[in-house]
Write a protein that holds these residues in place. Sequence first.
Motif, mmCIF file in Angstrom:
data_model
loop_
_atom_site.group_PDB
_atom_site.id
_atom_site.type_symbol
_atom_site.label_atom_id
_atom_site.label_comp_id
_atom_site.label_asym_id
_atom_site.label_seq_id
_atom_site.Cartn_x
_atom_site.Cartn_y
_atom_site.Cartn_z
ATOM 1 N N MET A 104 0.850 -1.193 0.000
ATOM 2 C CA MET A 104 0.000 0.000 0.000
ATOM 3 C C MET A 104 0.881 1.238 0.000
ATOM 4 S SD MET A 104 -2.807 1.152 2.851
ATOM 5 C CE MET A 104 -3.749 2.652 2.663
ATOM 6 N N SER A 105 0.667 2.160 -0.942
ATOM 7 C CA SER A 105 1.485 3.358 -1.029
ATOM 8 C C SER A 105 0.617 4.579 -0.823
ATOM 9 C CB SER A 105 2.199 3.438 -2.388
ATOM 10 O OG SER A 105 1.249 3.526 -3.435
ATOM 11 N N LEU A 106 1.271 5.666 -0.451
ATOM 12 C CA LEU A 106 0.564 6.898 -0.155
ATOM 13 C C LEU A 106 1.179 8.022 -0.968
ATOM 14 C CD1 LEU A 106 0.499 6.568 3.703
ATOM 15 C CD2 LEU A 106 -1.424 6.194 2.163
ATOM 16 N N PRO A 107 0.362 8.958 -1.447
ATOM 17 C CA PRO A 107 0.916 10.108 -2.164
ATOM 18 C C PRO A 107 1.674 11.002 -1.211
ATOM 19 C CG PRO A 107 -1.435 10.420 -1.783
ATOM 20 C CD PRO A 107 -1.112 9.023 -1.331
ATOM 21 N N SER A 108 2.681 11.690 -1.734
ATOM 22 C CA SER A 108 3.454 12.582 -0.869
ATOM 23 C C SER A 108 2.660 13.808 -0.486
ATOM 24 C CB SER A 108 4.750 13.008 -1.581
ATOM 25 O OG SER A 108 4.442 13.644 -2.804
ATOM 26 N N SER A 109 1.662 14.190 -1.280
ATOM 27 C CA SER A 109 0.788 15.298 -0.930
ATOM 28 C C SER A 109 -0.519 15.154 -1.662
ATOM 29 C CB SER A 109 1.440 16.640 -1.273
ATOM 30 O OG SER A 109 1.652 16.731 -2.662
ATOM 31 N N ALA A 110 -1.552 15.720 -1.110
ATOM 32 C CA ALA A 110 -2.850 15.633 -1.737
ATOM 33 C C ALA A 110 -2.911 16.569 -2.932
ATOM 34 C CB ALA A 110 -3.943 15.995 -0.726
ATOM 35 N N ALA A 111 -3.406 16.061 -4.082
ATOM 36 C CA ALA A 111 -3.439 16.850 -5.300
ATOM 37 C C ALA A 111 -4.276 18.100 -5.093
ATOM 38 C CB ALA A 111 -4.003 16.009 -6.438
ATOM 39 N N GLY A 112 -3.690 19.265 -5.431
ATOM 40 C CA GLY A 112 -4.425 20.512 -5.341
ATOM 41 C C GLY A 112 -4.635 21.028 -3.935
ATOM 42 N N SER A 113 -4.089 20.342 -2.918
ATOM 43 C CA SER A 113 -4.314 20.775 -1.540
ATOM 44 C C SER A 113 -3.549 22.057 -1.255
ATOM 45 C CB SER A 113 -3.859 19.685 -0.568
ATOM 46 O OG SER A 113 -3.934 20.172 0.751
ATOM 47 N N ARG A 114 -4.193 22.957 -0.512
ATOM 48 C CA ARG A 114 -3.534 24.188 -0.105
ATOM 49 C C ARG A 114 -2.912 24.039 1.278
ATOM 50 N NH1 ARG A 114 -7.926 28.848 -2.012
ATOM 51 N NH2 ARG A 114 -7.906 28.315 -4.246
ATOM 52 N N GLU A 115 -3.112 22.903 1.895
ATOM 53 C CA GLU A 115 -2.536 22.654 3.213
ATOM 54 C C GLU A 115 -1.023 22.471 3.079
ATOM 55 O OE1 GLU A 115 -3.732 22.306 6.356
ATOM 56 O OE2 GLU A 115 -5.753 22.913 5.787
ATOM 57 N N PRO A 116 -0.241 22.996 4.043
ATOM 58 C CA PRO A 116 1.209 22.773 3.983
ATOM 59 C C PRO A 116 1.542 21.315 4.275
ATOM 60 C CG PRO A 116 0.594 23.845 6.052
ATOM 61 C CD PRO A 116 -0.647 23.808 5.204
ATOM 62 N N LEU B 13 3.926 7.556 15.805
ATOM 63 C CA LEU B 13 4.008 8.428 14.649
ATOM 64 C C LEU B 13 3.644 9.851 15.065
ATOM 65 C CD1 LEU B 13 2.233 5.612 13.736
ATOM 66 C CD2 LEU B 13 2.954 6.483 11.513
ATOM 67 N N ARG B 14 4.375 10.814 14.530
ATOM 68 C CA ARG B 14 4.087 12.217 14.819
ATOM 69 C C ARG B 14 4.265 13.028 13.541
ATOM 70 N NH1 ARG B 14 3.814 16.026 18.990
ATOM 71 N NH2 ARG B 14 4.674 18.064 18.461
ATOM 72 N N ALA B 15 3.217 13.706 13.131
ATOM 73 C CA ALA B 15 3.266 14.595 11.974
ATOM 74 C C ALA B 15 3.196 16.026 12.479
ATOM 75 C CB ALA B 15 2.110 14.307 11.029
ATOM 76 N N GLU B 16 4.213 16.815 12.148
ATOM 77 C CA GLU B 16 4.251 18.221 12.548
ATOM 78 C C GLU B 16 4.021 19.093 11.318
ATOM 79 O OE1 GLU B 16 7.688 19.337 14.740
ATOM 80 O OE2 GLU B 16 7.325 17.893 16.360
ATOM 81 N N ILE B 17 3.044 19.972 11.425
ATOM 82 C CA ILE B 17 2.665 20.843 10.325
ATOM 83 C C ILE B 17 3.217 22.235 10.599
ATOM 84 C CG2 ILE B 17 0.705 21.757 8.993
ATOM 85 C CD1 ILE B 17 -0.931 19.406 10.278
#
Length: 323
Positions: free
Chosen positions: A1-13, A28-32
């Motif tokens: 299972m793979s995941l995109p590096s970013s959502a297409a067209g997303s304005r989120e950083p 797991l920790r995701a820092e925005i």
Amino acid sequence: MSLPSSAAGSREPAAWLGMDIGGTKVALRAEIPGGRARERVVRWPGRGAAGDLARLAAEVALLHREVPGGFAAVGVALPATVGPDDRVVVWPSRPEWVGLDVRCAMAELFPDTPVGWADDGDLAALAEAEATGCADVLYVGVGTGVGGGLTCGGGPVPGLGRGSFELGHVVTDPDGPPCRCGRRGCLQSTASGPATLARAGRLHGADVTYRQLREAFAHQEQWAVRAVDRTCHRIALAVTGVRELMHPQLVVVGGGFAAGLPGFVDLVAHHLHALARPGVPAPPVRASCRGGLTSLYGAVALARVLEREPARTAALARRVPPG
């Protein structure tokens, strides 16, 4: 299972993702950018490496929904020994991972995303350097083993793709007890939590628990003081050797065993100052400011390093294992 590096067209950083992969769980920790963060903790299902990776992929997918901007880079804290061919060589806690190609597994999970991994001790040092603002930090983690990490100029030593900073396998007592690595007298075999408890039991004349040691040490009972003092002296010996070679500006002591013994850090500092020679003063010693999350925060810090240095990441991906 793979995941995109970013959502297409997303304005989120995009976020920096850190993963602390352990023997029984993974955090797991995701820092925005801007201060927001998301965390998850996952228990391994115990169905082998394939089952572990499938569970990890599912949890990352859930986290991805909370971070629609995707991941700018991924840092992984991995306590396993990984060989020059990127395959797991030794991991006592998860023997089913032996032979796993870490690079391929991470590339499948995070395609087109910079991914790097390092020993949990190396990343703990990176986290402490970031938290304290000190670029040259020596980290010592005392728990079921003895881990270590070193930063120089804010980056890990010896560096990504070059192995880990194995302070626990520095020999401090050549006539000491055998170590799991096959040598005798490694720092880990004389100064880890289990080694200290075993020494305390011999001095006390009966097996002791960690709680008994902690209470006796707090009351300055001689058998407990002698047991802990020997551990702190051996740690100071190893740190002194590093001090002569690399001149860290700060020593940070962490790990669950050390954290539960008030006075442990001060005792390490006492021995370190006693071992200093004229003209080469001992560096200051302090307790970890990240506690049990040190390696996880270090993995996030590694992700930031990877995003800042894409050339280094590309070089690591292209490197050819020695033949």
